[in-house]
Design a protein around this motif. Sequence first.
Motif, short mmCIF file in Angstrom:
data_model
loop_
_atom_site.label_atom_id
_atom_site.label_comp_id
_atom_site.label_asym_id
_atom_site.label_seq_id
_atom_site.Cartn_x
_atom_site.Cartn_y
_atom_site.Cartn_z
N LYS A 12 0.83 -1.21 0.00
CA LYS A 12 0.00 0.00 0.00
C LYS A 12 0.86 1.26 0.00
N ASN A 13 2.00 1.19 0.70
CA ASN A 13 2.91 2.33 0.79
C ASN A 13 3.94 2.35 -0.34
N LYS A 14 3.79 1.43 -1.31
CA LYS A 14 4.71 1.33 -2.46
C LYS A 14 6.14 1.01 -2.03
N GLU A 15 6.26 0.26 -0.93
CA GLU A 15 7.58 -0.16 -0.44
C GLU A 15 7.68 -1.67 -0.65
N VAL A 16 8.23 -2.06 -1.79
CA VAL A 16 8.23 -3.48 -2.13
C VAL A 16 9.65 -4.04 -2.27
N LEU A 17 9.74 -5.35 -2.19
CA LEU A 17 11.00 -6.05 -2.37
C LEU A 17 11.20 -6.39 -3.85
N PRO A 18 12.43 -6.65 -4.27
CA PRO A 18 12.66 -7.05 -5.67
C PRO A 18 12.16 -8.46 -5.97
N ILE A 19 12.08 -9.31 -4.94
CA ILE A 19 11.62 -10.69 -5.13
C ILE A 19 10.71 -11.10 -3.97
N TYR A 20 9.60 -11.73 -4.32
CA TYR A 20 8.73 -12.38 -3.33
C TYR A 20 8.55 -13.83 -3.79
N PHE A 21 8.93 -14.75 -2.93
CA PHE A 21 8.71 -16.17 -3.26
C PHE A 21 7.81 -16.75 -2.17
N PHE A 22 6.51 -16.82 -2.50
CA PHE A 22 5.53 -17.37 -1.56
C PHE A 22 5.42 -18.87 -1.78
N HIS A 23 5.49 -19.64 -0.71
CA HIS A 23 5.38 -21.09 -0.84
C HIS A 23 4.73 -21.67 0.40
N GLY A 24 4.19 -22.88 0.28
CA GLY A 24 3.60 -23.54 1.43
C GLY A 24 2.27 -24.19 1.14
N ASP A 25 1.71 -24.83 2.16
CA ASP A 25 0.51 -25.65 2.00
C ASP A 25 -0.79 -24.86 1.97
N GLU A 26 -0.79 -23.63 2.51
CA GLU A 26 -2.02 -22.84 2.58
C GLU A 26 -2.09 -21.83 1.44
N ASN A 134 15.71 -12.53 2.57
CA ASN A 134 14.36 -12.32 3.13
C ASN A 134 13.28 -12.24 2.05
N ALA A 135 13.45 -13.04 0.99
CA ALA A 135 12.47 -13.06 -0.10
C ALA A 135 11.56 -14.28 -0.03
N LEU A 136 11.76 -15.13 0.97
CA LEU A 136 11.03 -16.39 1.09
C LEU A 136 9.94 -16.24 2.15
N PHE A 137 8.69 -16.55 1.77
CA PHE A 137 7.56 -16.38 2.68
C PHE A 137 6.77 -17.68 2.73
N LEU A 138 6.72 -18.28 3.92
CA LEU A 138 6.06 -19.58 4.09
C LEU A 138 4.60 -19.39 4.52
N SER A 139 3.70 -20.03 3.78
CA SER A 139 2.27 -19.97 4.08
C SER A 139 1.84 -21.33 4.63
N GLU A 140 1.64 -21.40 5.94
CA GLU A 140 1.33 -22.67 6.59
C GLU A 140 -0.16 -22.80 6.88
N THR A 141 -0.64 -24.05 6.89
CA THR A 141 -2.03 -24.33 7.21
C THR A 141 -2.29 -24.02 8.68
N ILE A 142 -3.44 -23.42 8.95
CA ILE A 142 -3.81 -23.12 10.33
C ILE A 142 -4.33 -24.38 11.01
N ARG A 143 -3.82 -24.67 12.18
CA ARG A 143 -4.28 -25.83 12.94
C ARG A 143 -5.74 -25.64 13.32
N GLU A 144 -6.49 -26.75 13.39
CA GLU A 144 -7.92 -26.69 13.70
C GLU A 144 -8.18 -25.97 15.02
N THR A 145 -7.31 -26.18 15.99
CA THR A 145 -7.52 -25.56 17.31
C THR A 145 -7.35 -24.04 17.25
N HIS A 146 -6.62 -23.55 16.24
CA HIS A 146 -6.38 -22.10 16.12
C HIS A 146 -7.35 -21.43 15.15
#
Length: 345
Positions: A12-26, A134-146
């Motif tokens: 939103k503030n136009k402050e971005v990284l040169p690389i975003y690598f989103f990965h994970g189960d969610e 710091n270009a790697l972003f892990l997207s994990e599944t939320i546990r049922e209890t959370h």
Amino acid sequence: MKELDLILKNIKNKEVLPIYFFHGDEPYFIDVAVKALEHNFLEEDEKAFNQTVTYGKDTSYQEILSLARQFPMMGDKQVIIVKEAQDLKLSEAESKALEMYVDNPVPSTVLVFAHKHKKLDSRKKVTKSLDKINALFLSETIRETHLPKWIADECIKLNIKTAPNISHLLAEYLGNDLSRIANELGKLKMILKDGEILDGTHIENHIGISKEYNVFELQKALGTKNVNAAYKIAHYMGKNPKNNPFVMMLSSLYNYFSNVIMYQTMIGQSPQTIASQMGVNPYFLKDYAESARLYPLKHSTRVISILREFDMKGKGLGAVNMSEAELIKELVYKIINVDQVKMKV
């Protein structure tokens, strides 16, 4: 994804990284971040020249990196988004090419990878290189209890006020399909009037979950040994198996009585500690206390065995020609009368 709020704020503030690598189960968190980069970073007139969206099955790392090394036209930045990046083939040669780019990215390019449903191999050098900058972003599944807490937090973000138990009710029936939950909350936000509280009636009318006849109410009726309510709810749920999946009901009751057992083993500790270990809101501890009183440890552990028995019956083992309606009624009878049930050795 823990960093999601910060990522969205920076975009939103136009402050971005040169690389975003989103990965994970969610996939949900990845979709939210990529959507923000796709729709909210460049201005509309810039997108025609400086935004490229491609898919992993239709391209290669070599082609993507070739695009990334180009310079934007009539603007300061270009955005390259690779959706379904898990379909890209990462050969040794392409892995080295990606490593070289990661070590020296083009400042005027924002390169985005949406690598869904699985993680990058942490042993690979390229994974370590992405993590190092710091270009790697892990997207994990939320546990049922959370999940109820996540739903409650989303309601706060949307400025939706809720009646007690609503986040738990939605969690029980919608499961951990975060995209569906977010869509349903978005619809409810538009329906609710200013200051109106989201309650069971809204859920029943707009999502189709009965405020009286649902697994959460069945759990409550069984937990308090309210015989009439338990049989009434079981009868309704048996008539509506599509909206009340037997497997989901078993899972919910299993989690509840497992928590009853945990509560019994932790009596004497602080409510905050007990609630934290159980993964529930302290508000609900009084319900577990009542169930623990009505189902002593010997009986609550027997309930777990009954639920396992009915899990097998639900799969057709030992329950020839029994409908889900009959299984639910028999299950409720056995739990209510657990002190009289003789377990198979």
